[in-house]
Scaffold this motif. Structure first.
Motif, PDB file in Angstrom:
ATOM      1  N   SER A   1      19.697   6.412 -12.089  1.00  0.00           N
ATOM      2  CA  SER A   1      18.993   5.914 -10.792  1.00  0.00           C
ATOM      3  C   SER A   1      17.550   5.745 -11.118  1.00  0.00           C
ATOM      4  N   THR A   2      16.866   4.874 -10.440  1.00  0.00           N
ATOM      5  CA  THR A   2      15.415   4.629 -10.747  1.00  0.00           C
ATOM      6  C   THR A   2      14.733   4.596  -9.483  1.00  0.00           C
ATOM      7  N   LEU A   3      13.251   5.043  -9.426  1.00  0.00           N
ATOM      8  CA  LEU A   3      12.648   4.905  -8.395  1.00  0.00           C
ATOM      9  C   LEU A   3      11.424   3.875  -8.570  1.00  0.00           C
ATOM     10  N   ARG A   4      11.096   3.055  -7.459  1.00  0.00           N
ATOM     11  CA  ARG A   4       9.940   2.023  -7.678  1.00  0.00           C
ATOM     12  C   ARG A   4       9.391   1.820  -6.605  1.00  0.00           C
ATOM     13  N   LEU A   5       8.028   1.378  -6.717  1.00  0.00           N
ATOM     14  CA  LEU A   5       7.291   0.939  -5.592  1.00  0.00           C
ATOM     15  C   LEU A   5       7.568  -0.617  -5.314  1.00  0.00           C
ATOM     16  N   GLN A   6       7.523  -1.059  -3.938  1.00  0.00           N
ATOM     17  CA  GLN A   6       7.670  -2.452  -3.590  1.00  0.00           C
ATOM     18  C   GLN A   6       6.844  -2.769  -2.381  1.00  0.00           C
ATOM     19  N   PRO A   7       5.973  -3.946  -2.443  1.00  0.00           N
ATOM     20  CA  PRO A   7       6.183  -5.173  -3.496  1.00  0.00           C
ATOM     21  C   PRO A   7       5.754  -4.768  -4.870  1.00  0.00           C
ATOM     22  N   GLU A   8       6.105  -5.505  -5.749  1.00  0.00           N
ATOM     23  CA  GLU A   8       5.524  -5.281  -7.135  1.00  0.00           C
ATOM     24  C   GLU A   8       4.117  -5.894  -7.466  1.00  0.00           C
ATOM     25  N   PHE A   9       3.737  -6.900  -6.521  1.00  0.00           N
ATOM     26  CA  PHE A   9       2.325  -7.370  -6.618  1.00  0.00           C
ATOM     27  C   PHE A   9       1.895  -7.885  -5.257  1.00  0.00           C
ATOM     28  N   GLY A  10       0.881  -8.338  -5.132  1.00  0.00           N
ATOM     29  CA  GLY A  10       0.450  -9.017  -4.065  1.00  0.00           C
ATOM     30  C   GLY A  10      -1.254  -9.069  -3.800  1.00  0.00           C
ATOM     31  N   ILE A  11      -1.838  -9.569  -2.820  1.00  0.00           N
ATOM     32  CA  ILE A  11      -3.291  -9.591  -2.393  1.00  0.00           C
ATOM     33  C   ILE A  11      -3.401  -9.208  -1.223  1.00  0.00           C
ATOM     34  N   TYR A  12      -4.081  -8.052  -0.798  1.00  0.00           N
ATOM     35  CA  TYR A  12      -4.055  -7.506   0.465  1.00  0.00           C
ATOM     36  C   TYR A  12      -5.518  -7.381   0.839  1.00  0.00           C
ATOM     37  N   ASP A  13      -5.636  -7.435   2.345  1.00  0.00           N
ATOM     38  CA  ASP A  13      -7.031  -7.344   2.835  1.00  0.00           C
ATOM     39  C   ASP A  13      -7.599  -5.957   3.013  1.00  0.00           C
ATOM     40  N   ILE A  14      -8.557  -5.407   2.297  1.00  0.00           N
ATOM     41  CA  ILE A  14      -8.990  -3.932   2.343  1.00  0.00           C
ATOM     42  C   ILE A  14      -9.344  -3.273   3.731  1.00  0.00           C
ATOM     43  N   GLU A  15      -9.722  -4.343   4.584  1.00  0.00           N
ATOM     44  CA  GLU A  15      -9.900  -3.841   6.278  1.00  0.00           C
ATOM     45  C   GLU A  15      -8.643  -3.305   6.756  1.00  0.00           C
ATOM     46  N   SER A  16      -7.527  -3.257   6.167  1.00  0.00           N
ATOM     47  CA  SER A  16      -6.391  -2.764   6.834  1.00  0.00           C
ATOM     48  C   SER A  16      -5.366  -1.923   6.269  1.00  0.00           C
ATOM     49  N   GLU A  17      -4.691  -0.983   6.677  1.00  0.00           N
ATOM     50  CA  GLU A  17      -3.600  -0.375   6.016  1.00  0.00           C
ATOM     51  C   GLU A  17      -2.535  -1.185   5.227  1.00  0.00           C
ATOM     52  N   GLN A  18      -2.374  -0.792   4.094  1.00  0.00           N
ATOM     53  CA  GLN A  18      -1.216  -1.344   3.120  1.00  0.00           C
ATOM     54  C   GLN A  18      -0.157  -0.516   3.124  1.00  0.00           C
TER      55      GLN A  18
END
Length: 187
Positions: free
Chosen positions: A30-47
């Motif tokens: 079993s493994t744990l991971r965070l998804q998405p693995e990459f992306g560009i997001y606006d800092i003004e909103s929650e991610q």
């Protein structure tokens, strides 16, 4: 070990080929991971980053997660389980001062849960431009098998590195886009 090797050699000689049989013990895969693995997001909103448990076809029935972060770089607002496979949440706590988020939950499915399972969403807001990490504390992160013993079957927990940057804007930029930062997430 010598006896097992001799038996394997004898079996291979007598059959003309090596016959593979079911392994009598379980692999902890079993493994744990965070998804998405990459992306560009606006800092003004929650991610939002999802925590995914890949069970490797093992039946599991409980998950305990300890997520570490730098509170000066990022605010973890919540660990949300509304759309997760968790049936019962035992613990869900975010300590912004110490930079730690804890989640423990039970997965109640007949025969245990298998496959890629959505455990929770991590809701974050970057506090400043620069890098930050969301990492699993391996001492307190566990995936428990549905084997009647609660065996910890976690092999790997893949942390993520994020980056929030201010991008230079040209003269044609409008005031609505001025001063925006973006977050880049990668494992």
């Amino acid at each position: 070990p010598v006896l097992a090797l001799a038996l394997l050699t004898l079996r291979a000689q007598n059959s003309g080929y090596l016959q593979l049989e079911r392994i009598p013990y379980a692999f902890y895969n079993s493994t744990l991971r965070l998804q998405p693995e990459f992306g560009i997001y606006d800092i003004e909103s929650e991610q939002r980053f999802s925590i995914i448990a890949d069970t490797g076809d093992e039946a599991i029935n409980a998950v305990q997660i300890a997520l570490l972060f730098d509170p000066a770089a990022v605010e973890v607002k919540a660990l949300e389980v509304a759309s997760s496979t968790c049936s019962y949440v035992v613990e869900n706590m975010v300590d912004g001062a110490s930079g730690r988020a804890d989640l423990s939950c039970v997965l109640l499915q007949s025969g245990g849960s298998r496959g890629s399972l959505h455990i929770a969403d991590v809701v974050v807001v970057p506090r400043r431009p620069g890098s930050f990490t969301l990492s699993f504390d391996m001492a307190d992160t566990k995936v428990l098998a549905s084997d009647g013993l609660g065996t910890d079957v976690l092999r790997l927990a893949q942390s993520g590195s994020c980056r929030a940057d201010v991008f230079a804007l040209d003269a044609s930029a409008t005031s609505s886009t001025a001063g925006r930062c973006f977050v880049l997430f990668s494992p």
